[in-house]
Design a protein around this motif. Structure first.
Motif, PDB file in Angstrom:
ATOM      1  N   GLY A  26       0.834  -1.191   0.000  1.00 41.36           N
ATOM      2  CA  GLY A  26       0.000   0.000   0.000  1.00 41.36           C
ATOM      3  C   GLY A  26       0.865   1.234   0.000  1.00 41.36           C
ATOM      4  O   GLY A  26       1.911   1.277  -0.646  1.00 41.36           O
ATOM      5  N   SER A  27       0.447   2.228   0.742  1.00 43.43           N
ATOM      6  CA  SER A  27       1.215   3.465   0.821  1.00 43.43           C
ATOM      7  C   SER A  27       0.875   4.176   2.113  1.00 43.43           C
ATOM      8  O   SER A  27      -0.050   3.801   2.839  1.00 43.43           O
ATOM      9  N   ASP A  39      -3.151   3.523   3.921  1.00 40.78           N
ATOM     10  CA  ASP A  39      -4.041   2.609   3.195  1.00 40.78           C
ATOM     11  C   ASP A  39      -3.507   1.185   3.184  1.00 40.78           C
ATOM     12  O   ASP A  39      -4.242   0.237   2.912  1.00 40.78           O
ATOM     13  N   TYR A  40      -2.222   1.031   3.512  1.00 33.02           N
ATOM     14  CA  TYR A  40      -1.646  -0.316   3.593  1.00 33.02           C
ATOM     15  C   TYR A  40      -2.338  -1.143   4.678  1.00 33.02           C
ATOM     16  O   TYR A  40      -2.355  -2.379   4.612  1.00 33.02           O
ATOM     17  N   GLY A  66       4.709   3.433  -0.561  1.00 33.93           N
ATOM     18  CA  GLY A  66       4.427   3.231  -1.976  1.00 33.93           C
ATOM     19  C   GLY A  66       5.294   4.073  -2.886  1.00 33.93           C
ATOM     20  O   GLY A  66       6.074   4.919  -2.446  1.00 33.93           O
ATOM     21  N   HIS A 110      -2.028   0.636  -4.010  1.00 32.22           N
ATOM     22  CA  HIS A 110      -1.564   1.993  -4.342  1.00 32.22           C
ATOM     23  C   HIS A 110      -1.232   2.066  -5.823  1.00 32.22           C
ATOM     24  O   HIS A 110      -0.422   1.277  -6.325  1.00 32.22           O
ATOM     25  N   HIS A 157     -10.149   9.672  -5.493  1.00 28.30           N
ATOM     26  CA  HIS A 157      -9.214   9.780  -4.370  1.00 28.30           C
ATOM     27  C   HIS A 157      -9.861  10.562  -3.225  1.00 28.30           C
ATOM     28  O   HIS A 157     -10.516  11.577  -3.435  1.00 28.30           O
TER      29      HIS A 157
END
Length: 255
Positions: A26-27, A39-40, A66, A110, A157
């Motif tokens: 993710g990032s 978001d990871y 990410g 991501h 987003h």
């Protein structure tokens, strides 16, 4: 299921028995004022649900940083250069293969990771003859927005699909009162912004080097994130789990 929580002999036993290894990615970047930067965490939670559904699966620690994209330079965010991320993902895949893993599935959360993942996949196949598929979580889920009952206004987003999935999986980290309609975007070069990195002239999109704040002020590109719903996120997660378990089953048959 988590490799990080198991003793080495048990991990070795399971891999020798043919267990697959999931690599969640993710990032750490902005998703606006309503949703967590990591978001990871969602990629990891989805990976664990896939492992529960499939049974014979191990989950690698999640790659939390990410590839650099529109949101490089966000306070508290960390973005890796394409070269660094490509080398990292390649080394991870090679290490898993050298450790005996026959089925490796990446779960990517991501968009900025995609070029590096594709390059690492090619290197693994050409160097070791191993194919490690990837499921791009949000790229896939975005295409299901209407089908699964999501609003077109929430897509983008800082909204869906991450918004609804976050409300489903980690409501403790969300701030629903901060989900609001987006302010109108100013023109770029005198033309309307039509997407991440694009402006429109005569009905045609042209690629331009837009920065994050120019296309998603405050980290929000969705027209109205207030329509994100946990129930929609649950449907997205269920579809992702179904797809991943089907791929793992197909990989077992091809092994």
């Amino acid at each position: 299921m988590k490799i990080s929580e198991l003793p080495a002999p048990e991990v070795a036993r399971r891999i020798a028995a043919g267990h697959a290894v999931l690599v969640p990615m993710g990032s750490t970047e902005t998703h606006g004022p309503a949703f967590p930067m990591g978001d990871y965490l969602l990629a990891e939670a989805i990976a664990l649900r896939i492992a529960e559904a499939a049974g014979d699966v191990l989950v690698l620690p999640t790659l939390a940083f990410g590839g650099a994209d529109f949101f490089r330079g966000v306070p508290g965010g960390v973005a890796l250069s394409p070269a660094t991320l490509t080398a990292l993902v390649t080394d991870v895949l090679v290490a898993l293969h050298e450790g005996g893993a026959k089925r490796i599935l990446l779960l990517n959360g991501h968009g900025g990771n995609i070029p590096s993942i594709e390059e690492a996949q090619r290197r693994l196949r050409h160097g070791q003859g191993v194919v490690a598929p990837v499921l791009h979580l949000w790229k896939s889920a975005g295409g299901w927005q209407k089908e699964l009952g999501g609003s077109p206004e929430t897509l983008g987003h800082g909204g869906d699909p991450i918004g609804s999935v976050a409300l489903h999986l980690r409501p403790d980290l969300c701030a629903p009162t901060a989900m609001k309609p987006r302010q109108p975007l100013p023109p770029f070069l005198g033309l309307p912004v039509s997407g991440f990195g694009t402006i429109r002239a005569a009905g045609v999109d042209f690629g331009v080097p837009i920065e994050g704040e120019e296309v998603a002020a405050g980290g929000v590109a969705a027209a109205d994130s207030s329509g994100c719903r946990a129930e929609h996120g649950a449907r997205i997660v269920a579809r992702l789990v179904e797809a991943a378990t089907a791929m793992l089953s197909a990989m077992k048959g091809a092994a």
